[in-house]
Motif scaffolding. Sequence first.
Motif, PDB file in Angstrom:
ATOM      1  N   PRO A  88       0.723  -1.269  -0.248  1.00  0.00           N
ATOM      2  CA  PRO A  88      -0.043   0.125   0.012  1.00  0.00           C
ATOM      3  C   PRO A  88       0.925   1.387  -0.044  1.00  0.00           C
ATOM      4  O   PRO A  88       0.727   2.442  -0.796  1.00  0.00           O
ATOM      5  CB  PRO A  88      -0.698  -0.051   1.263  1.00  0.00           C
ATOM      6  N   ARG A  89       1.697   1.332   0.758  1.00  0.00           N
ATOM      7  CA  ARG A  89       2.734   2.582   1.001  1.00  0.00           C
ATOM      8  C   ARG A  89       3.323   2.957  -0.405  1.00  0.00           C
ATOM      9  O   ARG A  89       3.697   4.112  -0.690  1.00  0.00           O
ATOM     10  CB  ARG A  89       3.533   2.650   2.020  1.00  0.00           C
ATOM     11  N   GLU A  90       3.861   1.915  -1.010  1.00  0.00           N
ATOM     12  CA  GLU A  90       4.495   1.914  -2.409  1.00  0.00           C
ATOM     13  C   GLU A  90       3.234   2.267  -3.638  1.00  0.00           C
ATOM     14  O   GLU A  90       3.557   3.114  -4.588  1.00  0.00           O
ATOM     15  CB  GLU A  90       5.112   0.878  -2.870  1.00  0.00           C
ATOM     16  N   ALA A  91       2.053   1.586  -3.378  1.00  0.00           N
ATOM     17  CA  ALA A  91       1.133   2.085  -4.236  1.00  0.00           C
ATOM     18  C   ALA A  91       0.762   3.309  -4.399  1.00  0.00           C
ATOM     19  O   ALA A  91       0.195   4.141  -5.459  1.00  0.00           O
ATOM     20  CB  ALA A  91      -0.183   1.213  -4.291  1.00  0.00           C
ATOM     21  N   ALA A  92       0.966   4.130  -3.234  1.00  0.00           N
ATOM     22  CA  ALA A  92       0.524   5.444  -3.092  1.00  0.00           C
ATOM     23  C   ALA A  92       1.516   6.375  -3.424  1.00  0.00           C
ATOM     24  O   ALA A  92       1.468   7.524  -3.582  1.00  0.00           O
ATOM     25  CB  ALA A  92       0.212   5.728  -1.480  1.00  0.00           C
ATOM     26  N   ARG A  93       2.691   5.716  -3.965  1.00  0.00           N
ATOM     27  CA  ARG A  93       3.756   6.455  -4.512  1.00  0.00           C
ATOM     28  C   ARG A  93       4.080   6.000  -6.021  1.00  0.00           C
ATOM     29  O   ARG A  93       3.232   6.319  -6.803  1.00  0.00           O
ATOM     30  CB  ARG A  93       4.950   6.389  -3.527  1.00  0.00           C
ATOM     31  N   ALA A  94       5.168   5.590  -6.288  1.00  0.00           N
ATOM     32  CA  ALA A  94       5.676   5.074  -7.688  1.00  0.00           C
ATOM     33  C   ALA A  94       5.026   3.861  -8.000  1.00  0.00           C
ATOM     34  O   ALA A  94       5.160   3.291  -9.194  1.00  0.00           O
ATOM     35  CB  ALA A  94       7.245   5.145  -7.899  1.00  0.00           C
ATOM     36  N   GLY A  95       4.758   2.815  -7.097  1.00  0.00           N
ATOM     37  CA  GLY A  95       4.345   1.533  -7.338  1.00  0.00           C
ATOM     38  C   GLY A  95       5.248   0.595  -6.610  1.00  0.00           C
ATOM     39  O   GLY A  95       6.405   0.942  -6.627  1.00  0.00           O
ATOM     40  N   THR A  96       4.863  -0.647  -6.556  1.00  0.00           N
ATOM     41  CA  THR A  96       5.780  -1.493  -5.810  1.00  0.00           C
ATOM     42  C   THR A  96       6.689  -2.110  -6.784  1.00  0.00           C
ATOM     43  O   THR A  96       6.248  -2.637  -7.944  1.00  0.00           O
ATOM     44  CB  THR A  96       4.905  -2.889  -5.262  1.00  0.00           C
ATOM     45  N   ARG A  97       7.916  -1.898  -6.647  1.00  0.00           N
ATOM     46  CA  ARG A  97       9.097  -2.408  -7.577  1.00  0.00           C
ATOM     47  C   ARG A  97       9.469  -4.183  -7.204  1.00  0.00           C
ATOM     48  O   ARG A  97       9.465  -4.339  -5.968  1.00  0.00           O
ATOM     49  CB  ARG A  97      10.232  -1.687  -7.222  1.00  0.00           C
ATOM     50  N   GLY A  98       9.703  -4.694  -8.031  1.00  0.00           N
ATOM     51  CA  GLY A  98      10.316  -5.971  -7.919  1.00  0.00           C
ATOM     52  C   GLY A  98      11.799  -5.880  -7.718  1.00  0.00           C
ATOM     53  O   GLY A  98      12.482  -4.530  -7.733  1.00  0.00           O
ATOM     54  N   ARG A  99      12.643  -6.766  -7.626  1.00  0.00           N
ATOM     55  CA  ARG A  99      13.976  -6.806  -7.440  1.00  0.00           C
ATOM     56  C   ARG A  99      14.816  -7.564  -8.220  1.00  0.00           C
ATOM     57  O   ARG A  99      16.233  -7.423  -8.276  1.00  0.00           O
ATOM     58  CB  ARG A  99      14.131  -7.211  -5.940  1.00  0.00           C
ATOM     59  N   LEU A 100      14.340  -8.134  -9.165  1.00  0.00           N
ATOM     60  CA  LEU A 100      14.817  -9.102 -10.127  1.00  0.00           C
ATOM     61  C   LEU A 100      14.729  -8.922 -11.437  1.00  0.00           C
ATOM     62  O   LEU A 100      13.685  -9.354 -12.032  1.00  0.00           O
ATOM     63  CB  LEU A 100      14.748 -10.727  -9.863  1.00  0.00           C
ATOM     64  N   ALA A 101      15.691  -7.970 -12.303  1.00  0.00           N
ATOM     65  CA  ALA A 101      15.269  -7.630 -13.356  1.00  0.00           C
ATOM     66  C   ALA A 101      15.660  -8.963 -14.436  1.00  0.00           C
ATOM     67  O   ALA A 101      16.543  -9.372 -14.467  1.00  0.00           O
ATOM     68  CB  ALA A 101      16.111  -6.453 -13.946  1.00  0.00           C
ATOM     69  N   THR A 102      14.748  -8.869 -15.452  1.00  0.00           N
ATOM     70  CA  THR A 102      14.980  -9.952 -16.649  1.00  0.00           C
ATOM     71  C   THR A 102      14.545  -9.447 -18.036  1.00  0.00           C
ATOM     72  O   THR A 102      13.802  -8.576 -18.096  1.00  0.00           O
ATOM     73  CB  THR A 102      14.175 -11.426 -16.245  1.00  0.00           C
ATOM     74  N   VAL A 103      15.234 -10.155 -18.743  1.00  0.00           N
ATOM     75  CA  VAL A 103      14.972 -10.058 -20.205  1.00  0.00           C
ATOM     76  C   VAL A 103      14.639 -11.277 -20.713  1.00  0.00           C
ATOM     77  O   VAL A 103      14.971 -12.266 -20.770  1.00  0.00           O
ATOM     78  CB  VAL A 103      15.961  -9.619 -21.047  1.00  0.00           C
ATOM     79  N   ASN A 104      13.297 -11.417 -21.168  1.00  0.00           N
ATOM     80  CA  ASN A 104      12.749 -12.828 -21.882  1.00  0.00           C
ATOM     81  C   ASN A 104      12.810 -13.618 -20.719  1.00  0.00           C
ATOM     82  O   ASN A 104      13.007 -14.986 -20.949  1.00  0.00           O
ATOM     83  CB  ASN A 104      13.286 -13.163 -22.875  1.00  0.00           C
ATOM     84  N   ALA A 153      -4.720  11.016  -4.103  1.00  0.00           N
ATOM     85  CA  ALA A 153      -5.788  10.907  -3.089  1.00  0.00           C
ATOM     86  C   ALA A 153      -5.530  10.283  -1.787  1.00  0.00           C
ATOM     87  O   ALA A 153      -6.484   9.981  -1.097  1.00  0.00           O
ATOM     88  CB  ALA A 153      -7.175  10.801  -3.797  1.00  0.00           C
ATOM     89  N   ALA A 154      -4.363   9.816  -1.293  1.00  0.00           N
ATOM     90  CA  ALA A 154      -4.032   9.098  -0.524  1.00  0.00           C
ATOM     91  C   ALA A 154      -4.504   9.661   0.859  1.00  0.00           C
ATOM     92  O   ALA A 154      -4.557   8.955   1.800  1.00  0.00           O
ATOM     93  CB  ALA A 154      -2.463   9.032  -0.494  1.00  0.00           C
ATOM     94  N   MET A 184      -3.503   1.970 -11.101  1.00  0.00           N
ATOM     95  CA  MET A 184      -4.718   1.433 -11.620  1.00  0.00           C
ATOM     96  C   MET A 184      -5.665   0.853 -10.484  1.00  0.00           C
ATOM     97  O   MET A 184      -6.923   0.849 -10.391  1.00  0.00           O
ATOM     98  CB  MET A 184      -4.448   0.752 -12.817  1.00  0.00           C
ATOM     99  N   GLU A 185      -4.910  -0.189  -9.857  1.00  0.00           N
ATOM    100  CA  GLU A 185      -5.722  -0.994  -8.817  1.00  0.00           C
ATOM    101  C   GLU A 185      -6.209   0.050  -7.597  1.00  0.00           C
ATOM    102  O   GLU A 185      -7.043  -0.686  -6.968  1.00  0.00           O
ATOM    103  CB  GLU A 185      -4.771  -2.027  -8.357  1.00  0.00           C
TER     104      GLU A 185
END
Length: 452
Positions: free
Chosen positions: A188-204, A332-333, A441-442
């Motif tokens: 929730p606190r991340e959704a009210a900001r930039a959004g929840t980030r993952g930690r493992l970046a991947t390509v395909n 609107a948080a 969006m959610e």
Amino acid sequence: MSFSRRQVLAGLAGVGVLGLGGTAVRYWLGRPHDLATHDYQLIAAPLDVELVAGQPSTLWAYGGQAPGVELRCRQGDRLRVRFINQLSEPTTIHWHGIRLPIDMDGVPYISQLPVRPGEHFDYDFVCPDAGSFWYHPHTASSEQLGRGLVGPLVVEEREGNAFRHERTLCLKTWAVDEQGAFMPLLVPREAARAGTRGRLATVNGQPRPVVDLPAGEVVRLRLLNVDSNITYTLNLPAAEARIYALDGNPVAPRGIPAKGLRLGPGMRVDLALRVPASGELALRDGPLRLATLRAVGAPAEASDWPAPLPANPIAEPDLQRAELLRFNFEWAASLADPADPVYWQINGKAWQSPAPGCAAQPIARLRLGGHYLFELRNLSQYLHPIHLHGMTFKVVWSDRQVIEPWYTDTYLLGKNETARIALVADNPGLWMFHCHVVDHMETGLMAAIEVA
């Protein structure tokens, strides 16, 4: 709009167990023997993958891989996909960027009923535009996209193009820990900001892969941001590369900006890359290496850059007679109820996900065939990739950057930016208009626009 429930499958005869790169694959995608009813059979099901070496993760996948199997068709042709749900919960497929009939758009209770476990739904539509697109659910989006239900859709140019080689690269960052277990997909606190980030970046689906490309050739790289929340700042240091299309729509070929190309969730870019005669290039997100592009084989003779891609058949909006509509994207948080977290709203209204018997209240009603100018105002310090279903719009102005107008379905609205987009309302239906940061969006940043 009335709906009829598709037949429940009477078994999955012929669905076998395949091996894919050592990964256990429970279900499959393939061309059916009988082409009378559909071109592809696409199954959503659990999939065991080692995103973290030696640590299995159970993803949700299309066609036995995550990101999902690449679907292809030719511009102007009909794409028929029989979608089978072998998950434990309802889902749908939205065809991001495709201009199609409303009953194929994949939004639950707006354009179709959710596809329940064990059921199937036949998606059947013509693809009018060539380009790089993708598909994903519009049901419980933070959970379903976060667990892997994303995949590329390539619509090939009707008359071909001058590229002899191409590769599709899907960018996604996974919210898994060091043991491969999923972490919370919406904080929730991340959704009210930039959004929840993952930690493992991947390509395909692979962390920092090595991608082999033919030495000396000019290769078309289709880069798709299929992440839920992250905006990538893409760069290819020391590479000869040009942008040929943005979000599926051709642009006059141009270089990558010196500060990198920002690609928000849902956005795509087609690059022409001149592969060096030998050696490697780094595809980066800012300073982070996403993949290594390696030249292989005997180098080809130097060739000219390919001709620009042909334009898609999109109606040109008339700015002189366009009606102006204003949309404020607001934080609107401070008003949020802890029991019903709503952190974002459009023009003072937060979207409440529809359910059976719930009628959507459009934020705007457009006249079919009418010309419109939307003014988009970001009243926050966070990025919002604004996406419109069912239609393509033209970016015409911004107070933060010089705009060379182009057509798109998603515009990355910068912090405190005001921009204007123009369109012809040429597709009847009730279309979603939302931020493609899924957490936003959610938690309210979505609305419906009616064209009738």
